[in-house]
Scaffold this motif. Structure first.
Motif, short mmCIF file in Angstrom:
data_model
loop_
_atom_site.label_atom_id
_atom_site.label_comp_id
_atom_site.label_asym_id
_atom_site.label_seq_id
_atom_site.Cartn_x
_atom_site.Cartn_y
_atom_site.Cartn_z
N THR A 280 60.90 28.52 4.73
CA THR A 280 60.03 29.91 4.58
C THR A 280 60.67 30.52 3.47
O THR A 280 61.03 30.26 3.00
CB THR A 280 61.46 30.56 5.31
N ALA A 281 59.10 30.12 3.14
CA ALA A 281 58.96 31.27 1.08
C ALA A 281 60.40 32.70 0.98
O ALA A 281 60.35 33.41 2.33
CB ALA A 281 58.01 31.66 1.15
N CYS B 204 58.43 21.37 2.11
CA CYS B 204 58.19 21.24 3.43
C CYS B 204 59.29 19.57 3.62
O CYS B 204 59.47 18.95 3.94
CB CYS B 204 57.40 20.97 4.76
N GLY B 205 58.60 19.38 1.72
CA GLY B 205 59.38 17.84 1.99
C GLY B 205 60.88 17.33 2.32
O GLY B 205 61.81 16.30 2.33
N GLY B 206 61.57 18.39 1.24
CA GLY B 206 63.19 18.48 1.34
C GLY B 206 63.55 18.76 2.78
O GLY B 206 65.26 18.74 2.98
N GLN C 21 50.46 36.40 3.19
CA GLN C 21 48.80 35.86 2.19
C GLN C 21 49.23 34.02 2.63
O GLN C 21 50.02 33.63 2.76
CB GLN C 21 48.91 36.43 0.87
N PRO C 22 48.52 33.58 1.77
CA PRO C 22 47.89 32.18 1.90
C PRO C 22 49.62 32.04 0.49
O PRO C 22 49.45 29.96 1.53
CB PRO C 22 47.05 31.98 1.26
N ALA C 23 49.85 31.84 -0.03
CA ALA C 23 51.17 31.86 -1.30
C ALA C 23 52.77 31.61 0.27
O ALA C 23 53.04 30.82 -0.41
CB ALA C 23 51.51 32.79 -1.84
N LEU C 24 52.05 31.92 1.03
CA LEU C 24 53.53 31.53 2.16
C LEU C 24 53.33 30.34 2.42
O LEU C 24 54.23 28.99 2.76
CB LEU C 24 53.90 32.12 3.74
N ASP C 25 52.10 29.60 2.85
CA ASP C 25 51.08 28.29 3.30
C ASP C 25 51.56 27.31 1.97
O ASP C 25 51.66 26.11 2.18
CB ASP C 25 50.16 28.18 4.21
N ALA C 26 51.38 27.87 0.61
CA ALA C 26 51.46 26.70 -0.61
C ALA C 26 52.75 26.85 -0.64
O ALA C 26 53.54 25.22 -1.36
CB ALA C 26 50.99 27.54 -1.50
N GLY D 153 47.74 39.18 5.79
CA GLY D 153 47.91 40.73 5.68
C GLY D 153 48.21 41.58 6.47
O GLY D 153 49.26 42.67 6.95
N THR D 154 48.79 40.73 7.74
CA THR D 154 49.63 40.92 9.15
C THR D 154 50.95 41.01 8.66
O THR D 154 51.45 40.99 7.73
CB THR D 154 49.86 39.49 9.91
N LEU D 155 51.93 41.91 9.42
CA LEU D 155 53.37 42.50 8.52
C LEU D 155 53.33 41.60 8.95
O LEU D 155 53.62 41.11 10.63
CB LEU D 155 53.66 43.88 9.09
N LEU D 156 54.99 40.98 9.33
CA LEU D 156 55.72 40.16 9.07
C LEU D 156 56.89 40.65 8.19
O LEU D 156 57.70 41.12 7.00
CB LEU D 156 55.60 38.70 8.69
N ARG D 157 58.33 39.75 9.01
CA ARG D 157 59.79 40.65 8.73
C ARG D 157 60.06 39.82 9.50
O ARG D 157 60.54 39.23 10.75
CB ARG D 157 60.15 42.04 8.98
N LEU D 158 61.57 39.02 8.34
CA LEU D 158 62.38 38.03 9.23
C LEU D 158 63.25 39.04 9.30
O LEU D 158 64.31 39.32 8.88
CB LEU D 158 62.70 36.77 7.95
#
Length: 263
Positions: free
Chosen positions: A224-225, A252-254, A241-246, A211-216
């Motif tokens: 990066t998602a 990150c393979g490619g 949210q966890p979807a960023l890690d997924a 829930g932490t707010l993040l802006r690129l």
């Protein structure tokens, strides 16, 4: 490494407490509450850890054996306790590039995760010297995963499957604590044995409560998602949210030469 804001992003530390129900960025109210609780727990741990820092020069307490890793803002050393002879890993962050709060944050995130077979175990010893902050973890001696990945070949299929399963389990554990790791890359995966049977996730300087707010604010890095590569859906930023890690684990393979093409 902690201590300096990333050039690519702006982070509002702590969970987003004032978002309207319809603006949760894909989070449920329960998920947002869990992130807020994790943020409060970390603040309490940081306040306590600040009071219990060992104030001494590292060389007085530990003898350096060899470097284990070097980053932009710090380094990891293999050390032995001068009196007990215990072998440990020591992460040292110069004060010139690391704030006390940044150090305490990474230190306490590691402690808050407890024990997990695929996460580097943190020990509750923080050290402040005249020029640096340091904390201790278990030693992992075979280097990081990037050194095992052959250019244009990647990893053998069995190793790929083992690494992917262990990293997924580590991320699931982090998410269960109300946190999002946010830095999946082979340089942050330590290898426990030459056959690459076991790996451990390390380096929690970018981990934040859900829930932490993040802006690129700059060009996205390859893993990066996609939701962070577009204009933010909310003026304050996207609640992470966890979807960023997924996404990062799969992509990150490619993007970072961590070749999971066999999966």
């Amino acid at each position: 490494m902690p201590g300096k804001q990333s050039d690519e992003e702006q982070v509002e530390t702590g969970a987003a407490e004032n978002l309207a129900e319809e603006d949760l960025g894909g989070l449920t109210a329960e998920e947002l509450r869990q992130g807020q609780e994790a943020a409060l727990e970390l603040e309490d741990m940081m306040a306590l850890s600040a009071q219990t820092l060992v104030r001494a020069e590292v060389d007085e307490l530990y003898q350096q054996v060899r470097p284990l890793g070097q980053g932009r803002f710090g380094r990891v050393l293999l050390v032995t306790h001068r009196q007990k002879g215990t072998t440990l890993a020591l992460k040292e962050l110069p004060k010139a590039s690391t704030s006390l709060r940044g150090f305490l944050y990474e230190f306490c995130v590691g402690l808050s995760l407890g024990t997990h077979s695929a996460i580097v175990a943190a020990y509750g010893i923080g050290i402040e010297s005249a020029t640096s902050y340091s904390f201790l973890t278990e030693p992992v001696l075979c280097g990081d995963l990037i050194t095992f990945i052959q250019p244009k070949v990647g990893l053998p299929q069995p190793a790929v499957q083992r690494c992917a399963a262990q990293l997924a389990s580590a991320l699931e554990h982090i998410h269960s604590r109300g946190l999002v790791y946010r830095d999946v890359k082979p340089e942050n995966v330590l290898v426990c044995d030459p056959a690459c049977q076991r790996v451990k996730l390390t380096d929690f300087g970018h981990t934040r409560p859900r829930g932490t707010l993040l802006r690129l604010t700059g060009p996205p890095i390859p893993y990066t998602a996609p939701e962070l590569c577009c204009p933010p859906p909310l003026p304050e930023g996207l609640p992470i949210q966890p979807a960023l890690d997924a996404w990062a684990l799969g992509d990150c393979g490619g993007a970072s030469s961590m070749t999971f093409q066999h999966l």
